[in-house]
Design an enzyme around this catalytic site. Sequence first.
Site, PDB file in Angstrom:
ATOM      1  N   CYS A   1      80.072  71.924  43.529  1.00  0.00           N
ATOM      2  CA  CYS A   1      80.599  70.841  44.178  1.00  0.00           C
ATOM      3  C   CYS A   1      80.606  71.836  44.938  1.00  0.00           C
ATOM      4  CB  CYS A   1      81.475  69.627  43.372  1.00  0.00           C
ATOM      5  SG  CYS A   1      81.236  69.211  42.089  1.00  0.00           S
TER       6      CYS A   1
ATOM      7  N   HIS B   1      73.206  79.580  27.522  1.00  0.00           N
ATOM      8  CA  HIS B   1      72.947  78.840  25.512  1.00  0.00           C
ATOM      9  C   HIS B   1      71.034  80.362  25.484  1.00  0.00           C
ATOM     10  CE1 HIS B   1      75.306  76.017  26.058  1.00  0.00           C
ATOM     11  NE2 HIS B   1      73.762  75.306  27.229  1.00  0.00           N
TER      12      HIS B   1
ATOM     13  N   SER C   1      82.633  73.372  40.083  1.00  0.00           N
ATOM     14  CA  SER C   1      82.397  73.275  38.555  1.00  0.00           C
ATOM     15  C   SER C   1      82.172  73.753  37.453  1.00  0.00           C
ATOM     16  CB  SER C   1      80.673  71.992  38.829  1.00  0.00           C
ATOM     17  OG  SER C   1      80.559  71.054  38.083  1.00  0.00           O
TER      18      SER C   1
END
Length: 131
Positions: A90, A75, A70
Amino acid sequence: MHGLHLTADLTDCRCDPAWLTDAARLGAYCRSAVADVGLQAVGELFHSFGRPDESAGPAGVTATILLAESHLCVHTWPELGAVTLDVYVCNFGGDHSARANALMQGLQELFQPGHVQSHRLLRGQPASVDS
């Protein structure tokens, strides 16, 4: 579709300030951390944000690694000493939860936050039916 989605909001980060502003350095760390926990990177993007007024100091960065399992997104907000982390795996074909947890733990250790607000979401679980 079953998976594990981990998020963390880190504040009062006491790490070397370069981790919050140097996209290439942060990207290299993320790439290595992904491999170290046994996840498979299939794409990446590391971006430095600019400021119209450079006197305000360096802006943050975003580091994103697309995983076969995935994704990882980081950030940073250097002016706030803050970081948000997003790790989603996943669990198709195997349970990658331990790898996701290890990746999240390593990233948190890198940024040395004074405070962590984290969330753990199991995705794609069958809905329970009340009888």
